[in-house]
Enzyme design. Sequence first.
Site, mmCIF file in Angstrom:
data_model
loop_
_atom_site.group_PDB
_atom_site.id
_atom_site.type_symbol
_atom_site.label_atom_id
_atom_site.label_comp_id
_atom_site.label_asym_id
_atom_site.label_seq_id
_atom_site.Cartn_x
_atom_site.Cartn_y
_atom_site.Cartn_z
ATOM 1 N N CYS B 103 -6.117 -16.812 15.502
ATOM 2 C CA CYS B 103 -6.003 -16.443 14.087
ATOM 3 C C CYS B 103 -6.318 -17.629 13.184
ATOM 4 O O CYS B 103 -6.688 -17.447 12.025
ATOM 5 C CB CYS B 103 -4.588 -15.964 13.778
ATOM 6 S SG CYS B 103 -4.316 -14.269 14.260
ATOM 7 N N VAL B 104 -6.084 -18.836 13.674
ATOM 8 C CA VAL B 104 -6.240 -20.003 12.806
ATOM 9 C C VAL B 104 -7.185 -20.999 13.456
ATOM 10 O O VAL B 104 -6.957 -21.425 14.568
ATOM 11 C CB VAL B 104 -4.890 -20.697 12.564
ATOM 12 C CG1 VAL B 104 -5.082 -21.899 11.645
ATOM 13 C CG2 VAL B 104 -3.899 -19.734 11.949
#
Lengths: 178, 104
Positions: B103-104
Site C-alpha cells: 500500500c505504501v
Amino acid sequence: MTATESAPAIVPDFGDDEDTGRKLAIICSKGNLDMAYPGLILANAALGEGVETHMFFTFWGFDMITKSRMHNLQFTPAGNAAMHLPVGDVRLPQLLAPLPGMTTAATKLLKKSIADLGVPEVPDFLDQIVAAGGHLWGCRMSADMMKLEEKDLRDDVEGILTAADFIVLTNGAQLLFI
Amino acid sequence: MPVTTINGRGIHVDDEGFLTVYDEWDEDLGKALAAQIGIDMTDAHWKVIRFLREDFATQFETATTRRVETVGGVPTKEQFKLFPKKPQKKMAYIAGLPKPRGCV
C-alpha cells in the site's frame, strides 16, 4: 493485408489523456498514532493515482503537523476493545490497559510493526505526501484553541484555514473524515 | 493468458498489459514499453527501472515508490517528474513487472 495481421498491442490505460478533475479531501481529526495512518495511506495512494489531494488537520489531528508534537504521537490500548496481543488472537484485558507503561509499550510495538512493513513514521510520511504533490492545511479554530501559529507547524503546511475557506477550497472534492 | 506483440516480439501479459514473465524482458523491450505510454527513456529513467529489476530479483515483489526512494535512492518528487501522474504503475509496466502489492 493478410488474415494474420497482428492485433493492436495490449497496453495499460493510465488515463493520461482524460482529465478526470478528481479531487480528494481528507480531514484528519485524531492525534493517536494508529488513527494518523489511515489518512496518510489514503492520501499517498490517491496521489499515486494522479488524484489532487488535500489534507486538513483539525483538533487532535493538529498534532500530526505541529513540530513539537509530530514525532511523539502515541497509541493507547485503553478504550480499544479490539486490542490484541502480538501473539494469536489473545485480547488485552481492558482492566490492564490503563496501567502505567502500557501506552509506551503499545506505542513502541505499533511503531515497530509499521516500520517492519517499510511504512514511514508520520513526519516522513507527510514529507513523501508533499513530495508527491499533496497539500497540507491547518484548521483556524484548532490553532486558536491550542495557541499555535504557522511557525509552530511544518514548513510545508500551506496555510491555516477557516472551516469556510476549506469548504470553498474543496469544491467538488470527495471527502473523508477520519 | 494473453500474448501481445511489442517491438515485433510476442510477450505474455495480463489482461491490462503488464508483463507476466520476468525473463521475457530486456532493455530494448523496456524502451519499447516506455514508448507505448509516451515516455522517452533517459539515464534518470533507466536508474529507476534497473533498480526495480534488480530489487524484484531478490524480493519477488515490485518496489513501491517509497522503496524506490529509500532503497533505490530516487526521491519521490523525481519519480513523479520522470513518470508523470502514476509513477508506481508506469515504472512497474516499463520494468516488465507486476503492479506493486504494497500500500505504501
